[in-house]
Design an enzyme around this catalytic site. Structure first.
Site: not given
Lengths: 219, 252
Positions: A84, A193, A195
């Protein structure tokens, strides 16, 4: 093969815990650090980030991390993954709050998505990635990810790589097409993202870990 | 393709997920971490944990729940209820949350939104509004729908955007828990005013409610509780109602 250590650069950026948790989930060892030796002795690096470009750069300068990151990536040529804002920081400059200089590791700049076209910002969506034709069979980071695989985005700015070959994937938000991931040698980055992208995201982390293992095996 | 986010909303009181009607008359549903994990495994897009009594006690008690949830759940997580200061937000994000939803304190000190957006980025700040209809207009309520503010909910949503919120969570207190459908007029007015994403919450009871919300408003995400807690329909049925193409239970 021995487990490799990943340095997550700690400059006070948002939710870093989720990245560490995701790495743990896929069996990788990570260390959250801003210490020069800790970073340089790691096998690969993740540059996280949410929030504003200028204040992130300021913090990287304050913690003396700019040269550490450049040495790691450009001189030692070890794998880096920018996530990001972390991806955006790798570029030369951003137009967020006037022009701010970035790390300059990837050629190109960071711009705000045109509000007239996209209507609503931030772009907060699970959206698809289309892998560049030339990278479909060769990509390390998105290897095994289905074309049109869904990942989680939350951002208002996008990167504009100057070198077309750096673009790993594109995505489309309300008709606006933008670069959603880059891959160039040892440099990787995602606008989304991983994650926060469930199983697809964890798969991307596994790919990145393998990149560092292969890199080590070759040298 | 439709990309409206499907969010599970977990209202939590004293370590239990609870569910009420009009944010009142609470019934125990179960363990927050177990329920969140189940929804994650079933393919939910996002989870909101809301501490329903935090505002009354002036503190949020969900940080340890978030911390545990983030070990196994890799999707965006929002925490709300009793978030009063920059240091509360910092603690929430360090626990593993990606966003905080702020209602009561935003009404008391609107500058908190601006300050927080500057420090953590707008993307981390969700302006939360609980609205009740009164004489054809909607009024913003605080303290989990208990206290009226005299503030017009639609105008307040626009103000929250101007202050720096990155997203709005709009809960219709009238529709909440009834399973009788969304307050479509409310969502329509708010989405028409705003240029940040809007999450609609309150009232979903069957797939038709979702279809009619999407057909009539420019909503970006839907937060649901009863629908999932009481197994009224599955996440994939919700996606079908949203127009996603599903083959063999998978999105294509």
């Amino acid at each position: 093969m021995t487990n490799k250590r990943i340095a997550i650069i700690d400059y006070g950026a948002g939710n870093i815990k989720s990245i560490a948790n995701a790495l743990k989930k896929v069996g990788a060892e990570s260390v959250l650090t801003r210490n020069r030796e800790d970073v340089l002795s790691s096998d690969s690096m993740i540059l996280p980030g949410v929030g504003a470009f200028a204040s992130a750069m300021e913090r990287l300068h304050n913690y003396d991390l700019v040269n550490v990151i450049k040495e790691f990536v450009c001189v030692r040529q070890k794998p880096v993954l920018g996530i990001c804002l972390g991806l955006q920081l790798l570029f030369e400059e951003s137009e967020e709050f006037g022009l701010t200089k970035g790390l300059g590791i990837i050629k190109g700049r960071v711009i705000k998505m045109p509000t007239g076209t996209v209507k609503k910002l931030p772009h907060i969506q699970w959206n698809e990635v289309q892998i560049s034709e030339s990278k479909k069979s060769s990509s390390v980071l998105l290897g095994g990810i289905a074309d049109n695989g869904r990942v989680y985005f939350i951002h208002s700015f996008v990167v504009m790589p100057q070198v077309k070959e750096d673009v790993l994937s594109t995505s489309v938000y309300n008709g606006y097409k933008f670069c959603s991931a880059v891959e160039s040698g040892n440099i990787y980055g995602t606008q989304f993202h991983p994650e926060k992208s469930a199983a697809t995201g964890l798969h991307i982390f596994r790919n990145f870990i393998n990149a560092s293992k292969n890199k080590q095996a070759k040298t | 393709m439709n990309r409206i986010r499907v969010i599970a909303r977990l209202d939590v009181k004293n370590e239990y997920v609870i569910k009420g009607i009009h944010l009142e008359g609470l019934r125990k549903i179960g363990d927050p971490n177990k329920i969140a994990l189940k929804y994650y495994e079933d393919g939910i897009d996002e989870i909101i944990f809301m501490d329903t009594v935090a505002s009354l006690y002036s503190r949020n008690n969900l940080f340890h729940i978030i911390e545990r949830a983030c070990e196994d759940i890799f999707i965006p997580i929002t925490i709300g209820g009793g978030i009063r200061t920059v240091s509360d937000i910092d603690k929430a994000l360090k626990s593993g949350a990606d966003k905080v939803a702020i209602n009561t304190q935003a009404v008391k000190t609107p500058d908190l939104i601006t300050e927080a957006a500057k420090i953590f980025g707008s993307q981390a700040i969700v302006g939360s509004i609980e609205a009740k209809k009164k004489n054809g207009l909607w009024e913003a309520y605080v303290d989990a729908g208990r206290e009226s503010t005299g503030v017009d909910a639609v105008r307040w949503a626009k103000r929250l955007e101007d202050l720096g919120a990155g997203e709005i969570l709009i809960t219709s207190v009238d529709a909440e828990g009834t399973q009788k459908g969304f307050d479509i007029d409310l969502i329509k007015e708010i989405t028409a005013e705003l240029s940040i994403p809007v999450i609609a919450s309150g009232g979903a009871g069957k797939p038709e409610h979702i279809k009619s919300l999407v057909a009539n408003t420019d909503v970006d995400a839907i937060a649901m509780a009863s629908l999932f807690h009481y197994n009224v329909c599955s996440i994939s049925q919700v996606r079908q109602a949203l127009g996603y193409k599903i083959v063999d239970g998978l999105m294509v």
